[in-house]
Scaffold this motif. Structure first.
Motif, PDB file in Angstrom:
ATOM      1  N   ALA A   1       0.818  -1.212   0.000  1.00  0.00           N
ATOM      2  CA  ALA A   1       0.000   0.000   0.000  1.00  0.00           C
ATOM      3  C   ALA A   1       0.856   1.269   0.000  1.00  0.00           C
ATOM      4  CB  ALA A   1      -0.914   0.007   1.217  1.00  0.00           C
ATOM      5  N   ILE A   2       0.436   2.236  -0.787  1.00  0.00           N
ATOM      6  CA  ILE A   2       1.069   3.556  -0.807  1.00  0.00           C
ATOM      7  C   ILE A   2       0.290   4.471   0.129  1.00  0.00           C
ATOM      8  CG2 ILE A   2       1.557   5.588  -2.227  1.00  0.00           C
ATOM      9  CD1 ILE A   2       1.965   3.706  -4.600  1.00  0.00           C
ATOM     10  N   GLU A   3       0.990   5.073   1.078  1.00  0.00           N
ATOM     11  CA  GLU A   3       0.326   5.947   2.051  1.00  0.00           C
ATOM     12  C   GLU A   3      -0.070   7.271   1.419  1.00  0.00           C
ATOM     13  OE1 GLU A   3       1.099   6.399   6.640  1.00  0.00           O
ATOM     14  OE2 GLU A   3       2.570   7.598   5.522  1.00  0.00           O
ATOM     15  N   ASN A   4       0.851   7.901   0.687  1.00  0.00           N
ATOM     16  CA  ASN A   4       0.516   9.136  -0.033  1.00  0.00           C
ATOM     17  C   ASN A   4       1.593   9.460  -1.057  1.00  0.00           C
ATOM     18  OD1 ASN A   4       2.407   9.950   2.031  1.00  0.00           O
ATOM     19  ND2 ASN A   4       1.849  12.056   1.601  1.00  0.00           N
ATOM     20  N   GLU A   5       1.253  10.356  -1.983  1.00  0.00           N
ATOM     21  CA  GLU A   5       2.167  10.827  -3.015  1.00  0.00           C
ATOM     22  C   GLU A   5       2.171  12.344  -3.011  1.00  0.00           C
ATOM     23  OE1 GLU A   5       2.013   8.905  -6.891  1.00  0.00           O
ATOM     24  OE2 GLU A   5       0.578   7.441  -6.090  1.00  0.00           O
ATOM     25  N   VAL A   6       3.356  12.947  -3.149  1.00  0.00           N
ATOM     26  CA  VAL A   6       3.467  14.403  -3.149  1.00  0.00           C
ATOM     27  C   VAL A   6       4.376  14.837  -4.293  1.00  0.00           C
ATOM     28  CG1 VAL A   6       3.075  14.641  -0.671  1.00  0.00           C
ATOM     29  CG2 VAL A   6       5.397  14.324  -1.517  1.00  0.00           C
ATOM     30  N   GLU A   7       4.147  16.055  -4.780  1.00  0.00           N
ATOM     31  CA  GLU A   7       4.964  16.631  -5.841  1.00  0.00           C
ATOM     32  C   GLU A   7       5.269  18.077  -5.477  1.00  0.00           C
ATOM     33  OE1 GLU A   7       3.836  17.956 -10.224  1.00  0.00           O
ATOM     34  OE2 GLU A   7       4.111  15.785 -10.139  1.00  0.00           O
ATOM     35  N   GLU A   8       6.522  18.476  -5.646  1.00  0.00           N
ATOM     36  CA  GLU A   8       6.928  19.831  -5.256  1.00  0.00           C
ATOM     37  C   GLU A   8       7.480  20.592  -6.456  1.00  0.00           C
ATOM     38  OE1 GLU A   8       9.889  22.196  -2.107  1.00  0.00           O
ATOM     39  OE2 GLU A   8       9.909  20.000  -2.217  1.00  0.00           O
ATOM     40  N   ARG A   9       6.910  21.784  -6.694  1.00  0.00           N
ATOM     41  CA  ARG A   9       7.399  22.733  -7.691  1.00  0.00           C
ATOM     42  C   ARG A   9       7.348  24.127  -7.070  1.00  0.00           C
ATOM     43  NH1 ARG A   9       7.022  20.407 -12.949  1.00  0.00           N
ATOM     44  NH2 ARG A   9       5.741  18.505 -12.975  1.00  0.00           N
ATOM     45  N   ALA A  10       8.190  25.028  -7.546  1.00  0.00           N
ATOM     46  CA  ALA A  10       8.185  26.399  -7.028  1.00  0.00           C
ATOM     47  C   ALA A  10       6.875  27.089  -7.364  1.00  0.00           C
ATOM     48  CB  ALA A  10       9.367  27.186  -7.607  1.00  0.00           C
ATOM     49  N   PHE A  11       6.317  26.783  -8.529  1.00  0.00           N
ATOM     50  CA  PHE A  11       5.012  27.295  -8.953  1.00  0.00           C
ATOM     51  C   PHE A  11       4.534  26.410 -10.090  1.00  0.00           C
ATOM     52  CE2 PHE A  11       8.438  29.729 -10.932  1.00  0.00           C
ATOM     53  CZ  PHE A  11       8.204  29.534 -12.280  1.00  0.00           C
ATOM     54  N   GLU A  12       3.264  26.516 -10.439  1.00  0.00           N
ATOM     55  CA  GLU A  12       2.701  25.669 -11.482  1.00  0.00           C
ATOM     56  C   GLU A  12       3.462  25.856 -12.792  1.00  0.00           C
ATOM     57  OE1 GLU A  12      -1.577  24.677 -13.657  1.00  0.00           O
ATOM     58  OE2 GLU A  12      -1.458  26.200 -12.078  1.00  0.00           O
TER      59      GLU A  12
END
Length: 465
Positions: A80-91
């Protein structure tokens, strides 16, 4: 009891089962480098709580695609994957990181392979297509402290997988690892790599369902075939437009689309509008890149992408753009011949060597000489002082970044990997648009669309679609 690892072909299973701390894979394209490597990553994360892996790749697209393989293996193992995140300075900005987190504290991080994005992580590492990083030496030096310091979470593992990319330039470090540990083994090396080599012939021999002859015919490039499928090392290769250089040209004032009224207004105003058109029909899209010259700067006004559209329909859509522009440079190879003939019949040809100076359309045959003119010129437009502005867009950035300058035997060529999105078609269209802006034609009144030239030539010669 069967496990998902039984999906692996023998050479893939051997790679996963090899527990060497330093492991390098020189593998052909399309034989499962990332698929196999991510199997090992997910098994490690399952078996060892609080394990961290970092995946780095030459582009954010490749890093995210590789991370997607980890997601697929997690589903296969029902991990199971608990969560996924993605980081960018802005869209729309360059990806900083994308992460998968598991309930047992393990995680997988994907980043573009740049020194500043990999520095500081304490993790096991998978560097995919390592020989194609912008600066493999600097990236390796930035990451080395985190995998060699036993005080930061214990001993770490390193996995380098790549097709060859020359003996020098960006491919040098990968070549030396393969040379010193496989091709010409050197004794007494402190760091020893376990090297696995898999050509396309090796993969097919062990069960990969690929038609080699069909694939070779489709590539139709001996240099690319030797490097990418037979794992041969050519002289050198370098990215044409590094991310940092692309970033200097990005602007939120540059645009990807314009409505029909803008084209009518631009045509009446006689603006400095220039088009570059890279033709595609089935496998690749047609891309029409529009630049407007404002002072000394070329501003992107539209990046039109046409997929699965007949040549006649493409011409109908492009007519308003031809009317508005000062000059267009059009890819006149293969199916592009039909579109080029229609454009010349309606708007005239620009060909100074034949004293044709009043037309709008330059027909560009994609020879090695033409590539050697347009792509270095495109690079100069991005260098300081930057004279071109492009939209802030992930697809555009990735497309531009994919173009390679390859040197073999003293000869230069320009190539890009074929993906589901195309073949660096936006980069080619932009290079053609910059060429159009270099040599503007005289403004002439266009003939009616569909008109035929007096010499009796059929305007539909070469038309496809």
């Amino acid at each position: 009891m069967k496990t998902p690892l039984e999906l692996l072909l023998p050479y893939q299973g051997s790679w996963v089962a090899d527990n060497a701390r330093f492991k390098a894979g020189i593998w052909s394209r399309q034989v499962g480098k990332d698929f196999s490597s991510n199997a090992e990553i997910v098994v490690d994360c399952m078996s060892n709580p609080k394990t961290t892996w970092m995946i780095a790749a030459p582009s954010e697209r490749q890093a995210v695609e590789s991370l997607g393989k980890s997601r697929e293996w997690s589903e296969a193992f029902q991990f199971a994957i608990e969560n996924e995140v993605e980081e960018r300075a802005f869209e729309g900005a360059l990806l900083k990181s994308a992460e998968i987190h598991y309930p047992n504290g393990s995680r997988i991080i994907a980043v573009p392979g740049k020194p500043d994005t990999v520095r500081g992580f304490s993790a096991n590492i998978l560097l995919t297509e390592f020989a194609f990083f912008e600066d493999p030496d600097a990236t390796w030096k930035a990451i080395l402290p985190s995998i060699t310091n036993p005080l930061r979470g214990g001993e770490k593992k390193a996995r380098l997988i790549s097709t060859p990319n020359g003996k020098g330039g960006r491919g040098k470090r990968f070549y030396e690892i393969v040379r010193d540990n496989l091709l010409e083994p050197k004794q007494g090396r402190k760091t020893k790599w376990s090297v696995h080599k898999v050509t396309i012939e090796d993969a097919v021999r062990y069960g990969l369902p690929v038609d080699i002859d069909e694939l070779r015919d489709g590539i139709d490039d001996p240099i690319a075939w030797a490097q990418e499928f037979e794992c041969e090392f050519i002289d050198s290769s370098n990215v044409l437009l590094p991310y940092d250089l692309i970033e200097t040209a990005e602007s939120f004032e540059a645009t990807e689309s314009r409505d029909s009224s803008w084209w009518d207004m631009a045509g009446r105003a006689g603006g400095e509008i220039f088009l570059g058109i890279d033709f595609g029909r089935i496998s690749d899209p047609t891309v029409c890149w529009t630049l407007e010259k404002v002072g000394d700067v070329l501003w992107t006004r539209e990046v039109l992408v046409l997929k699965g559209m007949s040549t006649v329909d493409q011409f109908a859509l492009l007519t308003s753009r031809f009317k508005a522009c000062r000059k267009a440079v059009l890819d006149y190879t293969g199916g592009g011949i039909g579109l080029g003939d229609l454009a010349v019949d309606s708007f005239g040809e620009w060909k100074p060597q034949d004293h044709k100076l009043n037309g709008k359309v330059e027909l560009a045959n994609f020879t090695a000489n033409l590539k050697a003119e347009i792509f270095p010129r495109l690079r100069r437009a991005f260098e300081a002082p930057c004279s071109v502005r492009i939209p802030v867009s992930v697809p555009i950035r990735e497309d531009l970044h994919a173009m390679e300058q390859v040197v073999r035997g003293g000869s230069y060529s320009y190539v890009a990997p074929r993906t589901a999105e195309g073949h660096s078609d936006r980069c080619t269209a932009l290079a053609l648009a910059v060429r159009a802006a270099d040599c503007p034609s005289a403004i002439v009144m266009p003939r009616a669309a569909g008109a035929r030239r007096r010499m009796g030539r059929n305007s539909n010669r070469g038309l496809v679609g």
